[in-house]
Design a protein around this motif. Structure first.
Motif, PDB file in Angstrom:
ATOM      1  N   ASN A   1     -30.690  -6.245 -29.906  1.00  0.00           N
ATOM      2  CA  ASN A   1     -29.994  -6.512 -28.727  1.00  0.00           C
ATOM      3  C   ASN A   1     -29.088  -7.941 -28.782  1.00  0.00           C
TER       4      ASN A   1
ATOM      5  N   ASP B   1     -31.032 -16.120 -28.158  1.00  0.00           N
ATOM      6  CA  ASP B   1     -30.082 -15.951 -29.095  1.00  0.00           C
ATOM      7  C   ASP B   1     -28.680 -16.633 -28.307  1.00  0.00           C
TER       8      ASP B   1
ATOM      9  N   THR C   1     -28.133   0.874 -20.130  1.00  0.00           N
ATOM     10  CA  THR C   1     -27.301   0.561 -21.273  1.00  0.00           C
ATOM     11  C   THR C   1     -25.888   0.156 -20.890  1.00  0.00           C
ATOM     12  N   SER C   2     -25.377  -0.621 -21.586  1.00  0.00           N
ATOM     13  CA  SER C   2     -24.039  -1.045 -21.609  1.00  0.00           C
ATOM     14  C   SER C   2     -23.122  -0.379 -22.930  1.00  0.00           C
ATOM     15  N   LYS C   3     -23.975   0.542 -23.531  1.00  0.00           N
ATOM     16  CA  LYS C   3     -23.206   0.921 -24.848  1.00  0.00           C
ATOM     17  C   LYS C   3     -22.738   2.102 -25.145  1.00  0.00           C
TER      18      LYS C   3
ATOM     19  N   PHE D   1     -28.512   1.879 -28.235  1.00  0.00           N
ATOM     20  CA  PHE D   1     -28.114   2.672 -27.637  1.00  0.00           C
ATOM     21  C   PHE D   1     -28.675   3.627 -26.504  1.00  0.00           C
ATOM     22  N   ARG D   2     -30.225   3.653 -26.674  1.00  0.00           N
ATOM     23  CA  ARG D   2     -30.819   4.392 -25.696  1.00  0.00           C
ATOM     24  C   ARG D   2     -31.040   3.833 -24.604  1.00  0.00           C
ATOM     25  N   GLY D   3     -30.833   2.535 -24.289  1.00  0.00           N
ATOM     26  CA  GLY D   3     -31.224   2.122 -22.994  1.00  0.00           C
ATOM     27  C   GLY D   3     -32.709   2.246 -22.539  1.00  0.00           C
TER      28      GLY D   3
ATOM     29  N   ALA E   1     -35.291   0.273 -24.721  1.00  0.00           N
ATOM     30  CA  ALA E   1     -36.126  -0.482 -25.345  1.00  0.00           C
ATOM     31  C   ALA E   1     -36.582  -1.756 -24.147  1.00  0.00           C
ATOM     32  N   LEU E   2     -35.936  -2.347 -23.554  1.00  0.00           N
ATOM     33  CA  LEU E   2     -36.423  -3.306 -22.817  1.00  0.00           C
ATOM     34  C   LEU E   2     -37.322  -2.594 -21.508  1.00  0.00           C
TER      35      LEU E   2
ATOM     36  N   THR F   1     -29.278 -15.402 -24.482  1.00  0.00           N
ATOM     37  CA  THR F   1     -30.539 -14.795 -23.750  1.00  0.00           C
ATOM     38  C   THR F   1     -31.482 -15.454 -24.428  1.00  0.00           C
TER      39      THR F   1
HETATM   40  P1  ADP Z   1     -29.756  -0.447 -25.538  1.00  0.00           P
HETATM   41  O1  ADP Z   1     -29.717  -1.588 -26.552  1.00  0.00           O
HETATM   42  O2  ADP Z   1     -30.198   0.575 -26.358  1.00  0.00           O
HETATM   43  O3  ADP Z   1     -28.611  -0.477 -24.556  1.00  0.00           O
HETATM   44  P2  ADP Z   1     -31.945  -2.066 -24.205  1.00  0.00           P
HETATM   45  O4  ADP Z   1     -33.123  -1.467 -23.210  1.00  0.00           O
HETATM   46  O5  ADP Z   1     -32.268  -2.645 -25.611  1.00  0.00           O
HETATM   47  O6  ADP Z   1     -31.118  -0.820 -24.407  1.00  0.00           O
HETATM   48  O7  ADP Z   1     -31.017  -3.022 -23.595  1.00  0.00           O
HETATM   49  C1  ADP Z   1     -30.585  -2.512 -22.333  1.00  0.00           C
HETATM   50  C2  ADP Z   1     -29.163  -3.513 -21.932  1.00  0.00           C
HETATM   51  O8  ADP Z   1     -29.213  -4.911 -21.563  1.00  0.00           O
HETATM   52  C3  ADP Z   1     -28.220  -3.375 -23.027  1.00  0.00           C
HETATM   53  O9  ADP Z   1     -27.417  -2.304 -23.161  1.00  0.00           O
HETATM   54  C4  ADP Z   1     -27.428  -4.679 -23.056  1.00  0.00           C
HETATM   55  O10 ADP Z   1     -26.280  -4.654 -22.042  1.00  0.00           O
HETATM   56  C5  ADP Z   1     -28.378  -5.875 -22.374  1.00  0.00           C
HETATM   57  N1  ADP Z   1     -29.141  -6.876 -23.254  1.00  0.00           N
HETATM   58  C6  ADP Z   1     -30.221  -6.682 -23.692  1.00  0.00           C
HETATM   59  N2  ADP Z   1     -30.565  -7.729 -24.477  1.00  0.00           N
HETATM   60  C7  ADP Z   1     -29.472  -8.329 -24.270  1.00  0.00           C
HETATM   61  C8  ADP Z   1     -29.078  -9.752 -24.954  1.00  0.00           C
HETATM   62  N3  ADP Z   1     -30.071 -10.309 -25.902  1.00  0.00           N
HETATM   63  N4  ADP Z   1     -27.953 -10.016 -24.675  1.00  0.00           N
HETATM   64  C9  ADP Z   1     -27.039  -9.567 -23.788  1.00  0.00           C
HETATM   65  N5  ADP Z   1     -27.317  -8.453 -23.219  1.00  0.00           N
HETATM   66  C10 ADP Z   1     -28.661  -7.718 -23.583  1.00  0.00           C
END
Ligand code: ADP
Ligand code: MG
Length: 592
Positions: A34, A59, A78-80, A95-97, A99-100, A143
């Protein structure tokens, strides 16, 4: 502008399901990816108790708006990507949105984040998916996320974790997989407040040196040769280790579009390029970076995303093999060039592209082995008491003759032991163990050479594989083929065994293959070296003569000759005694 949106269910379902967070290492991977996706240039990792109590990633990436910070923890946020179509043109790591969302479901998460355009940042605390605190805060751009007490609410998962030592090793491995492809990002990794790794931005080669050369005065990368090939289909760059630096636990890495991957088939391409240059179970190091149009790969076939399917695997296999061969050829004629700093230096002979019309310059001598002397050098003969414990083989020359020219005469005792009177006393040899040792070395050597002869079978046996073990079997596949097996996948969990090594002809081979698989799974060896030994160990057990088999004098002589030609002939590969010696004193003692 807020940039996060929810994926429609239809897309979510197209994404292979799978558990994202199995252990601290997988959590770390998601967090660091991320940060990289957010464009960070400095990433600090802090772990406590191998990630059990704390995993923190700081980061200086683009940060999130307060709304996005909340959204980020929703499943499929996800923003991806926003449609299934996007799945095929992925350039970001995540890309799965999910993880968090997965992490905050099984841990206590604290996050501070700020974008450059925002005056204040957002602070969030989430525990077991419930937001327990949400407010503005002062923090730097980027972040800072802390994952505390991972699996605090999933005791079963917590118990499943290995020792801190093992989990820390997993964390570091995962970290290296990422750090090696992002040499331009600065990383630090601290464990229990102690900085273990500190990597400053540089070239790929410098990064490799920083990671693997540390603690040694000799340059690690001085022993790497550049590999390069640019075609319409794929661009390949990277390094392979010189043959003489091959070892049993070589560093072997493939990356595609900035992502670590495992690829047994491409591994085989490299091994083929090296064939004939390496002794038995030695393998070269390699660091190969593929750059390919994302539409020509599918990164989505495995939940942890390390197994990647290429559309044109066979063509890439050939390109890779040719590129490595070419590099080894060059190295043969120019061994004294300084490759150390060559990360950026263009060598004059590097300009020719494969497939260009210039005549082939150097071919690799497949018979060349820098190890041959070492492998066959006779052991210095021992004197005095040591010889009682370390028999200094009267037949080390490979012939069954005593130093004074007298032929040795083996005698079979109750079909169980071979008795061999020698100048050093009476040797007692276990024939099954001797045979197993001989076969083990033979199969190991086979893995470094061209493929063993394979016999096609008329009615292939079908083998069912436990779903958990399919990926292991796939990883073993290049070696199985090298040994003469030919397995074809029939379904998700079934294979047909359509070719077998000739030593197994007429036998039921399904259990033999199953045993190899079990041995690999049981010893829990990961990656190239360990499981290869397991495969061969199991196969040598299954093909060695049974205990109590009658042997003719010729068979005994043949077996002993082959045994004594080995460097390690006193113990089986799994450490059992092959030879026992009754010294003259021992024998005389019995008559005292
Ligand atoms: P993914 O990476 O698959 O999109 P995540 O659950 O890992 O899904 O993260 C969700 C969203 O949170 C990401 O698409 C991103 O927009 C935002 N994000 C997560 N970690 C960070 C980070 N360290 N800095 C900026 N944006 C983040
Ligand atoms: Mg992610």
């Amino acid at each position: 502008m807020d940039i996060i949106h929810l994926l429609p269910d239809s897309v979510a379902n197209q994404i292979a399901a799978g558990e994202v967070i199995q252990r601290p290492a997988s959590c770390l991977k998601e967090l660091v990816e991320n940060s990289l996706d957010a464009g960070a240039e400095h990433i600090r990792i802090l772990v406590r108790d191998a990630g059990r109590t704390l995993l923190q990633v700081v980061d200086d990436g683009k940060g999130m708006s307060p709304t996005d910070a909340r959204m980020a923890f929703e499943r499929h946020a996800t923003s991806k990507i926003s449609s299934a179509q996007d799945l095929f043109s992925l350039r970001t790591m995540g890309f799965r949105g999910e993880a968090l969302a997965s992490i905050c479901a099984v841990a206590q998460v604290e996050m501070q984040t700020r974008r450059v355009e925002d005056e204040v940042g957002a602070l969030l605390e989430i525990e077991g998916s419930r937001v327990t605190r949400s407010e503005v805060c002062n923090c730097s751009v980027g972040t800072n996320i802390k994952v505390k007490n991972l699996f605090y609410n999933v005791p079963a998962r917590r118990r499943f974790l290995k020792t801190d030592q093992t989990e820390l090793r997993n964390l570091l491995n995962e970290f290296y997989h990422i750090a090696l492809v992002y040499p331009r990002v600065n990383f630090t990794f601290a464990s229990n407040e102690e900085v273990l790794v500190d990597l400053s931005a540089g070239t790929e080669k410098q990064r490799i040196e920083q990671v693997f050369g540390k603690g040694s005065s000799r340059s690690y990368t001085a022993n790497l040769v550049d590999v390069r090939s640019d075609t319409d289909m794929v661009s390949i760059r990277g390094f392979v280790g010189k043959p003489e630096t091959a070892s049993r636990n070589a560093q072997q890495y493939f990356f595609v579009n900035g992502r670590f991957m495992r690829h047994p088939y491409f591994h085989k391409a490299i091994m083929t390029a090296f064939s004939g240059m390496l002794p038995g179970d030695f393998a070269p190091s390699y660091f190969i970076y593929f750059d390919i149009n994302p539409e020509a790969i599918d990164v989505n076939i495995h939940p942890t995303k390390t197994e990647i399917k290429f559309v044109d695997e066979q063509a890439i296999f050939q390109i890779l093999m040719a590129a490595v061969r070419e590099s080894l050829g060059k190295f043969d004629i120019a061994p004294s060039l300084d490759f150390n700093r060559s990360g950026e230096i263009e060598m004059p002979f590097m300009t020719a592209t494969p497939g260009s019309s210039s005549a082939p310059r150097v071919t690799v001598n497949p018979g060349y082995s820098p190890f041959r002397r070492e492998t066959y050098a006779p052991q210095s003969s021992l004197t005095g008491w040591e010889s009682l414990y370390q028999p200094s083989a009267p037949a080390r020359t490979g012939l069954l003759f005593q130093p004074d020219g007298e032929e040795l005469k083996p005698v079979l005792y109750k079909d169980r032991y071979i008795l061999l009177p020698t100048a050093d006393g009476l040797w007692i040899i276990d024939p099954r163990r001797a045979h197993q040792t001989v076969l083990y070395e033979q199969y190991m050597a086979q893995l470094g050479r061209q493929k063993a002869e394979s016999q096609q079978v008329l009615f292939p046996e079908v083998m069912a594989v436990h779903p958990d073990q399919v990926s292991v079997l796939e990883e073993m596949m290049p070696d199985l083929e090298q040994l003469g097996f030919c397995l074809e996948r029939l379904s998700k969990t079934e294979y047909s065994i359509s070719g077998i090594p000739s030593v197994l002809s007429g036998k039921t081979v399904e259990p033999v293959v199953q045993n190899m698989l079990h041995e690999v799974v049981q010893t829990e060896q990961k990656a190239s070296d360990g499981w290869r030994r397991s495969v061969v160990l199991s196969l040598s057990r299954d093909t060695a003569i049974p205990a109590g088999k009658h042997l003719t004098e010729e068979e005994m002589k043949d077996l002993i000759t082959r045994l004594f030609a080995l460097k390690n002939y006193q113990h089986t590969p799994d450490g059992k005694r092959v030879i026992s010696v009754l010294s003259d004193e021992d024998i005389m003692g019995k008559f005292a």
